[in-house]
Design an enzyme around this catalytic site. Structure first.
Site, short mmCIF file in Angstrom:
data_model
loop_
_atom_site.label_atom_id
_atom_site.label_comp_id
_atom_site.label_asym_id
_atom_site.label_seq_id
_atom_site.Cartn_x
_atom_site.Cartn_y
_atom_site.Cartn_z
N VAL A 152 0.81 -1.23 0.00
CA VAL A 152 0.00 0.00 0.00
C VAL A 152 0.84 1.28 0.00
O VAL A 152 0.36 2.34 -0.39
CB VAL A 152 -0.98 0.07 1.20
CG1 VAL A 152 -2.11 -0.92 1.06
CG2 VAL A 152 -0.26 -0.09 2.54
N TYR A 176 4.69 2.50 16.30
CA TYR A 176 3.31 2.12 15.96
C TYR A 176 2.31 3.14 16.48
O TYR A 176 1.42 3.61 15.76
CB TYR A 176 3.03 0.73 16.53
CG TYR A 176 1.65 0.18 16.23
CD1 TYR A 176 1.31 -0.19 14.92
CD2 TYR A 176 0.72 0.00 17.23
CE1 TYR A 176 0.05 -0.71 14.66
CE2 TYR A 176 -0.54 -0.52 16.97
CZ TYR A 176 -0.87 -0.88 15.67
OH TYR A 176 -2.11 -1.40 15.41
N ALA A 181 2.72 6.27 17.32
CA ALA A 181 2.83 7.56 16.63
C ALA A 181 2.18 7.48 15.25
O ALA A 181 1.50 8.41 14.81
CB ALA A 181 4.29 7.98 16.50
N SER A 182 2.36 6.34 14.56
CA SER A 182 1.76 6.22 13.22
C SER A 182 0.23 6.25 13.33
O SER A 182 -0.45 6.85 12.51
CB SER A 182 2.23 4.95 12.51
OG SER A 182 1.61 3.79 13.06
N LYS A 183 -0.31 5.62 14.36
CA LYS A 183 -1.77 5.56 14.50
C LYS A 183 -2.33 6.89 14.99
O LYS A 183 -3.43 7.29 14.61
CB LYS A 183 -2.18 4.41 15.43
CG LYS A 183 -1.84 3.02 14.86
CD LYS A 183 -2.59 2.76 13.55
CE LYS A 183 -2.43 1.33 13.07
NZ LYS A 183 -3.19 1.04 11.85
N SER A 216 -5.87 2.72 16.10
CA SER A 216 -5.61 1.77 17.20
C SER A 216 -5.80 2.47 18.54
O SER A 216 -5.56 3.68 18.66
CB SER A 216 -4.17 1.26 17.13
OG SER A 216 -3.85 0.57 18.32
P1 NAI Z 1 -2.84 -8.79 10.43
O1 NAI Z 1 -1.36 -8.72 10.53
O2 NAI Z 1 -3.57 -9.98 10.92
O3 NAI Z 1 -3.29 -8.51 8.92
C1 NAI Z 1 -2.80 -7.39 8.23
C2 NAI Z 1 -3.02 -7.61 6.74
O4 NAI Z 1 -2.48 -6.44 6.08
C3 NAI Z 1 -2.25 -8.81 6.19
O5 NAI Z 1 -3.07 -9.50 5.26
C4 NAI Z 1 -1.03 -8.20 5.54
O6 NAI Z 1 -0.52 -9.00 4.47
C5 NAI Z 1 -1.57 -6.88 5.06
N1 NAI Z 1 -0.52 -5.87 4.91
C6 NAI Z 1 0.42 -5.54 5.82
N2 NAI Z 1 1.24 -4.60 5.31
C7 NAI Z 1 0.80 -4.33 4.05
C8 NAI Z 1 1.23 -3.46 3.03
N3 NAI Z 1 2.31 -2.66 3.18
N4 NAI Z 1 0.55 -3.44 1.86
C9 NAI Z 1 -0.52 -4.26 1.67
N5 NAI Z 1 -0.98 -5.11 2.62
C10 NAI Z 1 -0.33 -5.14 3.80
O7 NAI Z 1 -3.33 -7.46 11.20
P2 NAI Z 1 -4.73 -7.13 11.86
O8 NAI Z 1 -4.63 -7.42 13.29
O9 NAI Z 1 -5.83 -7.68 11.07
O10 NAI Z 1 -4.70 -5.54 11.73
C11 NAI Z 1 -5.42 -4.82 10.74
C12 NAI Z 1 -5.37 -3.34 11.11
O11 NAI Z 1 -5.92 -3.15 12.42
C13 NAI Z 1 -3.95 -2.78 11.15
O12 NAI Z 1 -3.95 -1.47 10.65
C14 NAI Z 1 -3.64 -2.78 12.64
O13 NAI Z 1 -2.68 -1.80 12.96
C15 NAI Z 1 -5.00 -2.44 13.21
N6 NAI Z 1 -5.16 -2.84 14.61
C16 NAI Z 1 -5.05 -4.16 14.99
C17 NAI Z 1 -5.22 -4.49 16.31
C18 NAI Z 1 -5.10 -5.89 16.81
O14 NAI Z 1 -5.13 -6.07 18.04
N7 NAI Z 1 -5.03 -6.90 15.97
C19 NAI Z 1 -5.48 -3.46 17.34
C20 NAI Z 1 -5.59 -2.13 16.83
C21 NAI Z 1 -5.44 -1.85 15.51
#
Ligand code: NAI
Length: 248
Positions: A64, A156, A158-160, A143
């Site tokens: 992305v 992390y 700071a980015s959020k 987040s």
């Molecule tokens: P995850 O690691 O399970 O899934 C993330 C998905 O994004 C993966 O499919 C990965 O391949 C894809 N991805 C990562 N970097 C990428 C890039 N540069 N370009 C394209 N695709 C990319 O993560 P999860 O837990 O589903 O997190 C999703 C969102 O929610 C993130 O933004 C995370 O920061 C946020 N979040 C998650 C929390 C948690 O406890 N799991 C808590 C708060 C926020």
């Protein structure tokens, strides 16, 4: 359940975790989807599971933070459906944890690239198409730690926090054109991102959550579903906390 028949949505990071939960929810409600992810194999698998149950899904493989990824996803949506109604910026990475004085500058950049530059890039490409139709719904997945900070996660959090500032600025820039921009700040959600934590850390986390469990991807998907619906048409520039009461 929401009626999204005829709407077109782009969901980044849709291959797994929260993004996949959001993509499934929007597809079940009838939206046409472009799912974007780095991970080609997982993306194909997830998209085919959605296609088997609802409708056709376009996929776009790429990072992305590279502008060409957003350009390609937007072209796919416009060529096929002629518009983009919904953008969910979900792709994000946690990065290496450590006190700020122990973190490399390069590590800071790496997290910013995905979590901030990636959102910036998708918004720049998608918004002109929303303005053309005077309609749009943008939801950014921030987040809880972007709101309250978290020792060991300077990069992390700071980015959020930056993403929350970006959300509010875009909300102000776009409100007069019927494009709403909101953020969701999830607490700790049971996905690959949190499965890397050891069992003791997870137990300690759960003790701090009044609802006494980690969240599930569908807990976040339901909130996205609400924010993209007509019922949320008077909500913009907000951060919706979905965290089991961990932060009140
Ligand atoms: P995850 O690691 O399970 O899934 C993330 C998905 O994004 C993966 O499919 C990965 O391949 C894809 N991805 C990562 N970097 C990428 C890039 N540069 N370009 C394209 N695709 C990319 O993560 P999860 O837990 O589903 O997190 C999703 C969102 O929610 C993130 O933004 C995370 O920061 C946020 N979040 C998650 C929390 C948690 O406890 N799991 C808590 C708060 C926020």
């Amino acid at each position: 359940m929401n009626n999204l028949e005829g709407k077109v949505a782009i969901v980044t990071g849709g291959a797994t975790g929260i993004g996949y939960g959001i993509a499934k929810r929007l597809a079940n409600d009838g939206a046409n989807l472009v799912m974007v992810d780095l991970d080609a194999n997982m993306m194909k698998q997830s998209a085919s599971e959605i296609t088997a149950r609802t409708q056709e899904v376009e996929i776009s493989i790429g990072d992305v933070s590279e502008p060409k990824t957003a350009q390609e996803a937007v072209s796919k949506a416009i060529n096929k459906w002629g518009k983009i109604d919904i953008l969910v910026n979900n792709a994000g990475i946690g990065g290496v944890n450590g006190n700020i004085w122990e973190l490399d500058i390069e590590e800071m950049d790496r997290v910013y690239r995905t979590n901030l530059r990636g959102v910036f890039s998708f918004c720049r490409e998608v918004i002109p198409h929303m303005l053309e139709k005077d309609y749009g719904r943008i939801v950014n997945i921030a987040s809880i730690v972007g709101v309250m900070g978290n020792a060991g996660q300077a990069n992390y959090s700071a980015s959020k926090a930056g993403l929350i500032g970006l959300t509010k600025t875009m909300a102000r820039e776009l409100a007069s054109r019927n494009v709403t921009v909101n953020a969701i700040a999830p607490g700790f959600i049971d996905t690959e991102m949190t499965r890397v934590l050891d069992e003791k850390v997870r137990e300690k986390l759960v003790e701090q959550i009044p609802l006494a469990r980690l969240g599930l991807p569908r807990d976040i998907a339901h909130s996205v579903d609400f924010l993209v619906s007509d019922r949320a048409s008077y909500i913009t520039g907000q951060v919706i906390n979905v965290n089991g009461g961990m932060l009140m």
